[in-house]
Design a protein around this motif. Structure first.
Motif, PDB file in Angstrom:
ATOM      1  N   GLU A  82       0.842  -1.175   0.113  1.00 33.70           N
ATOM      2  CA  GLU A  82       0.016   0.035  -0.039  1.00 33.70           C
ATOM      3  C   GLU A  82       0.852   1.382  -0.004  1.00 33.70           C
ATOM      4  OE1 GLU A  82      -3.384   0.370   2.911  1.00 33.70           O
ATOM      5  OE2 GLU A  82      -2.427  -1.845   3.502  1.00 33.70           O
ATOM      6  N   VAL A 221      -1.593  -4.965  -5.585  1.00 33.75           N
ATOM      7  CA  VAL A 221      -1.114  -4.297  -4.292  1.00 33.75           C
ATOM      8  C   VAL A 221      -1.461  -5.078  -2.893  1.00 33.75           C
ATOM      9  CG1 VAL A 221      -1.281  -2.065  -3.093  1.00 33.75           C
ATOM     10  CG2 VAL A 221      -1.647  -1.850  -5.628  1.00 33.75           C
TER      11      VAL A 221
ATOM     12  N   GLU B   3      -0.420   9.462  -0.651  1.00 32.86           N
ATOM     13  CA  GLU B   3      -1.445   8.693  -0.151  1.00 32.86           C
ATOM     14  C   GLU B   3      -1.356   7.271  -0.498  1.00 32.86           C
ATOM     15  OE1 GLU B   3      -6.391   8.641  -1.418  1.00 32.86           O
ATOM     16  OE2 GLU B   3      -5.204  10.572  -1.506  1.00 32.86           O
ATOM     17  N   ARG B   4      -2.053   6.459   0.144  1.00 35.39           N
ATOM     18  CA  ARG B   4      -1.893   4.817   0.394  1.00 35.39           C
ATOM     19  C   ARG B   4      -2.575   4.272  -1.129  1.00 35.39           C
ATOM     20  NH1 ARG B   4      -1.845   1.462   5.886  1.00 35.39           N
ATOM     21  NH2 ARG B   4       0.388   1.495   5.872  1.00 35.39           N
ATOM     22  N   LEU B   5      -2.126   3.399  -1.647  1.00 34.19           N
ATOM     23  CA  LEU B   5      -2.797   2.779  -2.666  1.00 34.19           C
ATOM     24  C   LEU B   5      -3.850   2.049  -2.215  1.00 34.19           C
ATOM     25  CD1 LEU B   5       0.447   1.684  -4.576  1.00 34.19           C
ATOM     26  CD2 LEU B   5      -0.945   3.469  -5.053  1.00 34.19           C
ATOM     27  N   ILE B   6      -4.486   1.653  -3.063  1.00 30.01           N
ATOM     28  CA  ILE B   6      -5.858   0.783  -2.610  1.00 30.01           C
ATOM     29  C   ILE B   6      -5.298  -0.782  -2.649  1.00 30.01           C
ATOM     30  CG2 ILE B   6      -8.296  -0.043  -3.178  1.00 30.01           C
ATOM     31  CD1 ILE B   6      -8.766   2.687  -4.079  1.00 30.01           C
ATOM     32  N   PRO B   7      -5.470  -1.549  -1.729  1.00 26.96           N
ATOM     33  CA  PRO B   7      -5.044  -2.739  -2.133  1.00 26.96           C
ATOM     34  C   PRO B   7      -5.848  -3.787  -3.061  1.00 26.96           C
ATOM     35  CG  PRO B   7      -5.310  -2.514   0.458  1.00 26.96           C
ATOM     36  CD  PRO B   7      -5.815  -1.090  -0.537  1.00 26.96           C
ATOM     37  N   THR B   8      -5.216  -4.677  -3.692  1.00 25.21           N
ATOM     38  CA  THR B   8      -6.010  -5.593  -4.744  1.00 25.21           C
ATOM     39  C   THR B   8      -7.073  -6.529  -3.996  1.00 25.21           C
ATOM     40  OG1 THR B   8      -3.859  -5.330  -5.993  1.00 25.21           O
ATOM     41  CG2 THR B   8      -5.450  -7.332  -6.313  1.00 25.21           C
ATOM     42  N   PRO B   9      -8.280  -6.526  -4.267  1.00 21.76           N
ATOM     43  CA  PRO B   9      -9.132  -7.254  -3.435  1.00 21.76           C
ATOM     44  C   PRO B   9      -8.821  -8.805  -3.893  1.00 21.76           C
ATOM     45  CG  PRO B   9     -10.243  -5.557  -4.567  1.00 21.76           C
ATOM     46  CD  PRO B   9      -8.734  -5.613  -5.010  1.00 21.76           C
ATOM     47  N   SER B  10      -9.058  -9.657  -2.989  1.00 26.96           N
ATOM     48  CA  SER B  10      -8.998 -11.133  -3.056  1.00 26.96           C
ATOM     49  C   SER B  10     -10.247 -11.377  -4.235  1.00 26.96           C
ATOM     50  CB  SER B  10      -9.166 -11.739  -1.998  1.00 26.96           C
ATOM     51  OG  SER B  10      -9.449 -13.210  -1.964  1.00 26.96           O
ATOM     52  N   GLN B  11     -10.337 -12.734  -5.016  1.00 30.68           N
ATOM     53  CA  GLN B  11     -11.170 -13.214  -5.674  1.00 30.68           C
ATOM     54  C   GLN B  11     -11.035 -14.692  -5.708  1.00 30.68           C
ATOM     55  OE1 GLN B  11     -13.175 -11.090  -8.868  1.00 30.68           O
ATOM     56  NE2 GLN B  11     -13.429 -10.753  -6.608  1.00 30.68           N
ATOM     57  N   LYS B 132     -12.566 -14.836  -0.109  1.00 31.56           N
ATOM     58  CA  LYS B 132     -11.231 -14.762   0.028  1.00 31.56           C
ATOM     59  C   LYS B 132     -10.816 -15.805   1.177  1.00 31.56           C
ATOM     60  CE  LYS B 132     -13.340 -11.457   3.865  1.00 31.56           C
ATOM     61  NZ  LYS B 132     -13.260 -10.095   4.317  1.00 31.56           N
TER      62      LYS B 132
END
Lengths: 233, 194
Positions: A82, A221, B3-11, B132
């Motif tokens: 992040e 990310v 700003e922090r990056l948005i984490p990649t969501p799980s699938q 997840k």
């Protein structure tokens, strides 16, 4: 022995993903009903497998008598956290169906041909800057028995180890402009549109190779760290 | 600071992962011959109807017999070098939802504050129908240190706490611990929010 542990952040959208999500029928009998038990990260959660060896199989188009059918694509990007720190030397495993939408899996009975020149899996370890690159073919869409006439958008499965057991991520990468995304409950299970966009690769003409393959860029990310360490010991 | 990056969501891993992820040798965590008591852990994964979950796999993470993780953040990491023990495993369920893996019994590891955690194996469950992973832990029912384990102690409901205890059975070759994972229902396994 006292040991300082830096916990991982808990603010990511992926963490808000539901387990129970009836639009995806398979969740209904598999989602826990109890509230998850909060667990402050200890040494057991902030460590994880980080030593990877084995063959680099980043080119899924070779190893057979001929070339696989389908549109040749380069999938490349970086694994970051992040806070934009690269995640080096981490394992990425990729698996997918073939161009006709059929997996090399005994349970997949979709009436589409297997491709003798395509197995559909590979792995790489990221470089010092977190970078990775696969050469494969674009997977096809395929039907599934979620509701009547459901179709999965074209996707590639990706498993990323990350620096710790708590950062382990398995996800799917989609292709831009796919009309099936709007109807796919697995993609739509991510409620925040900005987080959903993380799952869609970007067509990158710089990455494409003339007369050879289309390039798609997909950065991954992982969770970052909390600011403050806590003591274990 | 940016700003922090948005984490990649799980699938979800979906149902068709075996050909991509299966590594037969990863179901024996102690394949390097590392010191420790060799054990097997086996069980089944069941859904809310008690039906077997045939399209699932577990990932496992544990310390060695002396309670050391093969990871640079462990202060005793240097001592683990050369043993060949990585502490990581992956095992798949069969058509009956059953799994079995081999390992060594881990030692106790540092917990929060001044505490010590009882020997345990961290578990991530992946399956069709899980958007997840689910996290749980395997503890050993015959381990006296469970009494003072802070994580077990944080679970007030005793029947829920007991879902984390693997029960030993002596067999001719090596001891076998039984650990079932129930995704949903009255016998539901305790899962953690990491």
């Amino acid at each position: 022995m006292r040991v300082k542990v830096r916990p991982f952040a808990r603010n990511g959208e992926g963490r808000r993903l539901p387990y129970f999500y009836p639009g995806y029928g398979s969740t209904v009998k598999r989602a826990p009903k109890n509230r998850l038990i909060p667990l402050d990260h200890t040494l057991s959660e902030v460590t994880g497998p980080v030593f990877w060896s084995g063959p680099d199989t980043a080119d899924l188009t070779k190893g057979h008598g001929g070339a696989p059918l389908g549109e040749r694509v380069i999938l490349a990007g970086r694994v970051l956290d992040e806070d934009r720190r690269p995640v080096a030397k981490t394992l990425i495993e990729l698996w997918q169906c073939n161009a006709a939408g059929r997996y090399r899996h005994p349970v997949d009975q979709h009436d589409a041909p297997l491709d003798p020149n395509f197995d559909g899996f590979g792995q790489v370890v990221t470089g010092e800057g977190g970078e990775y690159r696969f050469l494969t073919i674009k997977p096809g869409a395929y039907p599934w028995r979620n509701t009547y006439n459901s179709w999965r958008p074209a996707h590639v499965h990706l498993a990323i180890a990350g620096p710790a057991f708590a950062t382990r991520l398995i996800t799917q990468m989609y292709f831009p402009g796919d009309p099936l995304l709007a109807f796919d409950p697995i993609f739509q299970s991510v409620s925040d549109p900005a987080a959903r966009e993380r799952l869609v690769a970007r067509y990158d003409p710089e990455l494409s190779e003339a007369e050879w393959a289309l390039g798609y860029r997909f950065d991954i990310v992982l969770r970052g760290r909390e600011e403050t360490p806590v003591e274990n010991g | 600071m940016s700003e922090r990056l948005i984490p990649t969501p799980s699938q979800t891993v979906g149902p068709f992962f075996h050909f991509g992820l299966e590594r037969a040798e990863w179901s024996d965590l102690a394949r390097s011959g590392t010191p420790g008591e060799r054990i097997a852990i086996e069980g089944r994964i069941l859904d809310g109807d008690g039906a077997p979950v045939a399209d699932a796999f577990l990932e496992l993470w544990q310390a060695d017999a002396a309670g050391r993780y093969s990871h640079p953040d462990d202060p005793r990491f240097d001592e683990t070098q050369g043993s060949g023990f990585l502490g990581f495993g992956r095992v798949f369920t069969d058509g009956d939802g059953a799994f079995r893996f081999l390992t060594i019994r881990p030692g106790p590891v540092a917990g929060l504050g001044n505490s010590l955690q009882a020997p345990h194996i961290a578990v991530a469950v992946f399956a069709r129908g899980l958007l997840k992973q689910l996290y749980t832990r395997i503890y050993f029912a015959d381990e006296p240190a469970n009494e003072s384990d802070p994580v077990l102690g944080s679970i007030e409901d005793m029947s829920q706490r007991n879902t984390l205890l693997a029960v030993r059975r002596e067999e001719t070759e090596i001891p076998v611990y039984r650990f079932d994972i129930v995704l949903q229902g009255p016998e539901e396994t305790a899962f953690f929010d990491l």
